[in-house]
Design an enzyme around this catalytic site. Structure first.
Site, short mmCIF file in Angstrom:
data_model
loop_
_atom_site.label_atom_id
_atom_site.label_comp_id
_atom_site.label_asym_id
_atom_site.label_seq_id
_atom_site.Cartn_x
_atom_site.Cartn_y
_atom_site.Cartn_z
N ARG A 147 -27.60 -21.79 22.73
CA ARG A 147 -28.06 -23.04 23.33
C ARG A 147 -28.27 -22.89 24.84
NH1 ARG A 147 -30.73 -27.80 23.31
NH2 ARG A 147 -29.51 -29.56 24.10
N GLN A 160 -18.01 -31.16 19.93
CA GLN A 160 -18.41 -31.51 21.30
C GLN A 160 -19.39 -30.47 21.85
OE1 GLN A 160 -17.35 -34.34 22.44
NE2 GLN A 160 -18.21 -34.30 24.52
N GLY A 204 -22.82 -30.98 20.59
CA GLY A 204 -23.52 -32.18 21.04
C GLY A 204 -23.95 -33.03 19.85
N GLU A 227 1.01 -33.22 1.67
CA GLU A 227 2.20 -32.35 1.65
C GLU A 227 3.09 -32.60 2.86
OE1 GLU A 227 2.15 -28.36 0.21
OE2 GLU A 227 0.23 -28.66 -0.80
#
Length: 376
Positions: A261, A330, A333, A357
């Protein structure tokens, strides 16, 4: 497993390292089923059985013991690959754990082999609408009628509910809490499916005059508390292992995302804030692994209880995985909250592990209790 450096830790023996490679090869080739949920579970269990991996879920030899490190390695690996794969593996173990630990030879011979082959599905019926972590609140009853037992009550949040071939049901007999093996086709047992945010076969199980033969009793009448706690102590550590696997997958996805990215002409991975977040994620993963495999190693090395170690592993690993997965969302995005994306799916999958559990709050009480008793 992509990163196998942790296998060099002293918790493991060479057989565990060989198993890790076998599990990794299976997971790499595993193709998640796109069938309807129940069919997908049956298909996945059969694949695990055909690969011979369900032998780690069952202990067919009377007096044998679970290898908790093998269970934990399996759940860690499978959860990293696919949450439903982990679910299918774990439920085969939990649903037969009481039989492995307390069943007589006849019960073991009847129920364990078809589960190990992946032909039958198993279920563990403990929780009730008003009795989750508080086993003393179990209200399902068992009364004797001649050579039989008659069960009445309601169990809920039962994994594999409606598709299992047998259920280990905990009910209150005159002697105290007891455990029974109830076949799915027994008259008087009914199922209502429960839909959750992460699709798994869950159901409410109602027992209305459900009659089972006396041979369905596991152990002795009144041993139910011991059977339940012994089973949960084996598998509680492995819940932490499953959370660890989910966290590893979230970190894998996050690393791939930030390397690809770009923002303002820079890779997301180049930003210090991103690097700090990744460091926190990696720290949480390794700390979880240390607690999980310490607990598994301790259980394998003693005939006693490892209540504190198991509670710490389950508590920390599930809470840490929630944070790691949230960080991955996060970093993705907007793409991270798109329904069906990997990190969005992980976000839904992790939530239940902090509850079942024994909730995180219950684990804290368990840990504090061991400290107060000086069990450190």
């Amino acid at each position: 497993m992509a990163d196998e450096s942790f296998l060099a830790w002293p918790f493991f023996e060479e057989r565990h390292r060989r198993l890790a490679h076998e599990l990794g090869a299976f997971a790499k080739d595993f193709a998640a089923s796109h069938d309807e949920l129940d069919a997908a579970c049956r298909k996945t269990v059969r694949q695990l059985g055909d690969a011979g991996l369900l032998k780690h879920c069952c202990v067919p030899e009377e007096g044998g013991r679970f290898d908790v490190r093998s269970l934990a390695l399996s759940r860690d690996t499978f959860a990293r690959r696919d949450a439903l794969l982990d679910f299918c593996f774990a439920m085969q173990g939990l649903g037969t754990g009481p039989i492995s630990l307390f069943g007589n030879q006849k019960q073991r011979t009847a129920y364990l082999p078809p589960v190990m082959r992946g032909e039958h599905l198993a279920a563990f019926a403990l929780s009730e609408p008003q009795a989750g972590s508080d086993l003393n609140a179990i209200a399902t009853t068992a009364r004797r009628e001649g050579a039989d037992w008659v069960l009445d009550g309601t169990k809920t949040w039962i994994s594999n509910g409606g598709i299992a071939h047998h259920y280990v049901v905990f009910a209150r007999a005159p002697e105290g809490l007891s455990a029974f093996i109830v076949d799915a086709g027994t008259p008087g047992i009914e199922f209502t499916r429960i839909e959750t945010i992460a699709p798994h076969p869950l159901a409410t199980v109602r027992l209305n005059g459900c009659r089972v033969h006396g041979e369905a009793l596991l152990g002795a009448a009144g041993q139910g508390m011991r059977i339940a706690l012994a089973t949960l102590e084996v598998f509680r550590t492995t819940v932490g292992a499953a959370a660890l696997g989910l966290a590893r997958r979230a970190l894998d996805e996050a690393l791939a995302r930030v390397r690809e990215r770009e923002i303002s002409g820079k890779k997301l991975a180049e930003f210090q804030l991103t690097q700090a977040r990744l460091a926190d994620m990696a720290l949480a993963v390794d700390a979880s692994a240390l607690l999980v495999y310490r607990s598994a190693w301790a259980k394998d090395g003693t005939t006693g209880r490892v209540t504190r170690e198991a509670a710490m592993a389950k508590l920390y690993a599930t809470e840490a995985a929630q944070q790691v997965i949230d960080s991955a969302v996060q970093l993705f995005g907007g793409v991270g909250v798109v329904l069906g994306s990997t990190v969005e799916r992980l976000y839904r999958e992790i939530r239940a592990l902090r509850i079942y559990e024994g909730t995180s709050e219950i684990q804290k009480l368990v840990i504090a209790s061991t400290l107060m008793k000086g069990e450190v």
